[in-house]
Design an enzyme around this catalytic site. Structure first.
Site, PDB file in Angstrom:
ATOM      1  N   LYS A  73       0.860  -1.187   0.000  1.00 51.02           N
ATOM      2  CA  LYS A  73       0.000   0.000   0.000  1.00 51.02           C
ATOM      3  C   LYS A  73       0.890   1.229   0.000  1.00 51.02           C
ATOM      4  CE  LYS A  73      -2.809   2.345   3.433  1.00 51.02           C
ATOM      5  NZ  LYS A  73      -3.764   2.134   4.511  1.00 51.02           N
TER       6      LYS A  73
HETATM    7  C1  R5P Z   1      -2.106   4.966   7.853  1.00 52.34           C
HETATM    8  O1  R5P Z   1      -1.031   4.381   7.843  1.00 52.34           O
HETATM    9  C2  R5P Z   1      -3.305   4.248   7.999  1.00 52.34           C
HETATM   10  O2  R5P Z   1      -2.891   2.942   8.063  1.00 52.34           O
HETATM   11  C3  R5P Z   1      -4.381   4.343   6.931  1.00 52.34           C
HETATM   12  O3  R5P Z   1      -4.895   3.074   6.718  1.00 52.34           O
HETATM   13  C4  R5P Z   1      -3.938   4.865   5.601  1.00 52.34           C
HETATM   14  O4  R5P Z   1      -3.339   6.101   5.728  1.00 52.34           O
HETATM   15  C5  R5P Z   1      -5.099   4.917   4.609  1.00 52.34           C
HETATM   16  O5  R5P Z   1      -6.062   5.776   4.993  1.00 52.34           O
HETATM   17  P1  R5P Z   1      -6.268   7.182   4.298  1.00 52.34           P
HETATM   18  O6  R5P Z   1      -6.932   6.904   2.991  1.00 52.34           O
HETATM   19  O7  R5P Z   1      -7.142   7.935   5.254  1.00 52.34           O
HETATM   20  O8  R5P Z   1      -4.929   7.809   4.098  1.00 52.34           O
END
Ligand code: R5P
Length: 263
Positions: free
Chosen positions: A174
């Site tokens: 991710k």
């Molecule tokens: C950050 O490390 C968190 O794990 C979130 O899952 C990630 O940032 C994704 O969420 P967002 O779309 O709010 O950035």
């Protein structure tokens, strides 16, 4: 790859489209009660039917999620830091693969902080998690953290972090969308999903989604741009249309406006 691991992966990445809409609601693990995620159950349950997978901690899973949901679960298993503490990169493994199995998770997620003073610690934690996961057929999602102290949020840094995660054995990576994102995807030999990042206008978040998919991303692992929207269900449906139906950003935004009853 063994059957159990492939089966779990197919619960995260839909076999029909080869894509995934992951709903990220793990933010509390270092941010506490983030805006619009103050009561996790209220935010998550109405959105669950539209997500392929939900990414969260075991504490929120056990306390706030109905065991009858059909979504797959990706369990955030790294942490140990907080927004008011000294160094967000100083994470370790906080949940065992054994507990992830007991919770019927389809994957486990851990952040790596490439370029930080805890780079080695977090990369070794990723390696430990992959080793442990391999014993049980548990896929690992590596989260490439970004931050002021880390490298610039550009294709060069993202490619570096994603590739290292894949080389260590992560099954999904991710990361964050950036200019030249196709280079990040091309040089990462495992599926890449994008986070949404801080809240931006819905139109822009849908463009980000579209651009990421066009550049080869397997999907999104999106949080704030869904549940901090004033219309979270129309927003996740629009994201879904882009990810799973190859809709354009414009078509996604039209759907969002229509479902939100906006003029
Ligand atoms: C950050 O490390 C968190 O794990 C979130 O899952 C990630 O940032 C994704 O969420 P967002 O779309 O709010 O950035």
């Amino acid at each position: 790859m063994d059957w159990g691991l492939r089966n779990r992966l197919s619960r995260i990445i839909a076999p029909g489209t080869g894509r995934s809409v992951m709903l990220a609601v793990d933010h509390g693990y270092f941010l506490g009660p983030t805006s619009r995620l103050e009561v996790p159950r209220k935010t998550i349950m109405p959105l669950a039917p539209y997500a392929d997978s939900i990414m969260l901690t075991r504490g929120v899973l056990r306390s706030s999620i109905d065991p009858s949901i059909l979504n797959s679960i990706v369990l955030r298993v790294s942490g140990g830091t907080s927004i008011v503490g000294e160094d967000l990169s100083n994470e370790g493994i906080i949940t065992s693969v054994e507990d992830a199995l007991r919770l019927n998770a389809s994957g486990v997620a851990l952040s790596i902080f490439v370029g930080s003073k805890h780079e080695r610690q977090t990369l070794l934690a990723l390696s430990e998690l992959v080793n442990e996961g391999q014993k049980h057929g548990m896929p690992v999602l590596a989260v490439t953290a970004v931050g002021k102290e880390l490298g610039k949020k550009d294709a060069r840094y993202m490619s570096l972090a994603c590739r290292i995660a894949a080389e260590i054995g992560a099954h999904i990576v991710k990361t964050y969308y950036c200019d030249g994102f196709e280079k990040v995807v091309e040089s990462c030999p495992v599926p890449v999903v994008v986070a949404g990042g801080t809240k931006i206008p819905e139109k822009d978040a849908l463009e980000l989604t579209y651009n990421a998919i066009k550049a080869g991303a397997t999907g999104v692992d999106m949080g704030r741009n869904i549940w901090q929207s004033d219309n979270p269900i129309p927003m996740i449906k629009a994201v879904r249309k882009i990810v799973h139906e190859d809709a354009t950003a414009k078509e996604g935004f039209e759907l969002y406006r229509k479902l939100s009853k906006l003029k």
